[in-house]
Scaffold this active site. Structure first.
Site, PDB file in Angstrom:
ATOM      1  N   THR A  11       0.908  -1.191  -0.275  1.00 11.76           N
ATOM      2  CA  THR A  11       0.183  -0.214  -0.522  1.00 11.76           C
ATOM      3  C   THR A  11       0.581   1.195  -0.074  1.00 11.76           C
ATOM      4  O   THR A  11       0.207   2.101  -0.393  1.00 11.76           O
ATOM      5  CB  THR A  11      -0.809   0.273   0.676  1.00 11.76           C
ATOM      6  OG1 THR A  11       0.104   0.196   2.633  1.00 11.76           O
ATOM      7  CG2 THR A  11      -1.468  -1.416   1.943  1.00 11.76           C
ATOM      8  N   LEU A  12       2.740   1.362  -0.253  1.00 13.64           N
ATOM      9  CA  LEU A  12       3.443   2.562   0.082  1.00 13.64           C
ATOM     10  C   LEU A  12       3.481   2.525  -1.091  1.00 13.64           C
ATOM     11  O   LEU A  12       4.029   3.427  -1.904  1.00 13.64           O
ATOM     12  CB  LEU A  12       4.616   2.076   1.244  1.00 13.64           C
ATOM     13  CG  LEU A  12       3.865   2.424   2.109  1.00 13.64           C
ATOM     14  CD1 LEU A  12       5.596   2.034   3.179  1.00 13.64           C
ATOM     15  CD2 LEU A  12       3.583   4.121   2.874  1.00 13.64           C
ATOM     16  N   GLU A 215       4.126 -13.294 -24.488  1.00 13.19           N
ATOM     17  CA  GLU A 215       5.769 -12.562 -23.266  1.00 13.19           C
ATOM     18  C   GLU A 215       5.873 -13.650 -23.291  1.00 13.19           C
ATOM     19  O   GLU A 215       6.241 -13.720 -21.897  1.00 13.19           O
ATOM     20  CB  GLU A 215       4.750 -11.861 -22.647  1.00 13.19           C
ATOM     21  CG  GLU A 215       3.990 -10.792 -23.483  1.00 13.19           C
ATOM     22  CD  GLU A 215       4.639 -10.140 -24.546  1.00 13.19           C
ATOM     23  OE1 GLU A 215       6.228 -10.091 -24.384  1.00 13.19           O
ATOM     24  OE2 GLU A 215       4.380  -9.195 -24.788  1.00 13.19           O
TER      25      GLU A 215
END
Length: 286
Positions: A11-12, A215
């Site tokens: 969350t940072l 990919e």
């Protein structure tokens, strides 16, 4: 005042709910990794557990002073060595495209087993959270041969890539050919001073399985990543792209692959960028 390097993976991170606590900190790397296993707590944030066999992706910041570090400690429930900590602030090696650094990481205490937590395969919480929202469509930034509609037509998936938002400009990165196959290099973005231009699509969720296969995500060739970049003057958040996992020294791309990139970028990318890209390809062949 003492500066500190801190690796963040939940969350940072940029545009996440607690990123405001890093206001004023310098972002050293947007795309970097460290060793560990990542789990979803099912409470809106992840846990990183110690592991030598897995990678966790996140961002690296230089925290300006002890006060900001103490604010992060408070958020993470870290009270000091030997205390009843929710997370432990641990120092370990962080790997970036510019080199490796020793930085603080908030990890799960060893005596706390990750019970009832979901292992996040791929090690990127932001990607995991975006894809688990089960949205009908996603923004996708293509910077290599996936700009070429001829390839989509050949694969029978061109209907997924009809909605182009415009030219995306990713600053702080360079396009390089760091994925070596039997016939030459494939495109990658590396974090360094520069700019990468590409095409931003809005794709339906059904297109993801094709992109993951193309990919080589399951084989560990490329990994999905979240970027934020301006398109037509507007900042688009949570844009999906793909980045080479294990970067190698650059190899000249084969002619057919170079043609796909240049053909796909024509009409979208700036003339100056296309000109420099052609020069770069020529240099690798000479």
């Amino acid at each position: 005042m003492t500066k500190h390097l801190v690796f963040v993976y939940g969350t940072l991170r940029w545009h996440e709910s607690n990123h405001h606590l890093l206001l004023g900190a310098e972002c050293v790397a947007q795309q970097c990794w460290t060793k560990g296993k990542l789990y979803d707590s099912n409470l809106g944030y992840p846990f990183l557990a110690a592991s030598e066999d897995n990678k966790v992706y996140g961002e690296l910041y230089q925290v300006e002073d002890d006060e900001m570090l103490e604010t992060l400690d408070e958020l993470e429930g870290y009270y000091g060595p030997g205390k009843n900590n929710y997370y432990i602030r641990h120092s370990q090696q962080i790997h970036t495209d510019k080199g490796s650094y020793q930085a603080f990481v908030y990890i799960l205490p060893e005596d706390r087993e990750p019970q009832d937590m979901r292992f996040i395969d791929g090690g990127d919480w932001c990607v995991d959270q975006l894809l688990r929202k089960e949205r009908q469509s996603y923004y996708y930034f293509a910077y290599g041969s996936c700009m070429d509609h001829e390839r989509f037509k050949m694969a029978g998936v061109d209907q997924f890539f009809q909605k182009t938002i415009g030219r995306g400009v990713l600053k702080g990165f360079q396009l390089r050919f760091t994925k070596k196959l039997h016939d030459g290099g494939r495109a990658d973005i590396i974090e360094d001073y520069g700019t990468v231009e590409g095409v931003v699509y809005e794709i339906p969720a059904e297109a993801l399985s094709y992109l993951y296969l193309r990919e080589g995500v399951g084989a560990g060739c490329y990994r999905p990543a979240i970027i934020h970049l301006p398109v037509n003057g507007n900042l688009l958040k949570q844009v999906l792209t793909f980045i080479v996992v294990d970067k190698e020294p650059e190899s000249a791309p084969p002619n057919h692959y170079s043609e796909e990139i240049l053909r796909g970028g024509s009409g979208f990318l700036s003339d100056g960028y296309l000109s420099n890209l052609k020069k770069r390809i020529d240099e690798l062949h000479n």
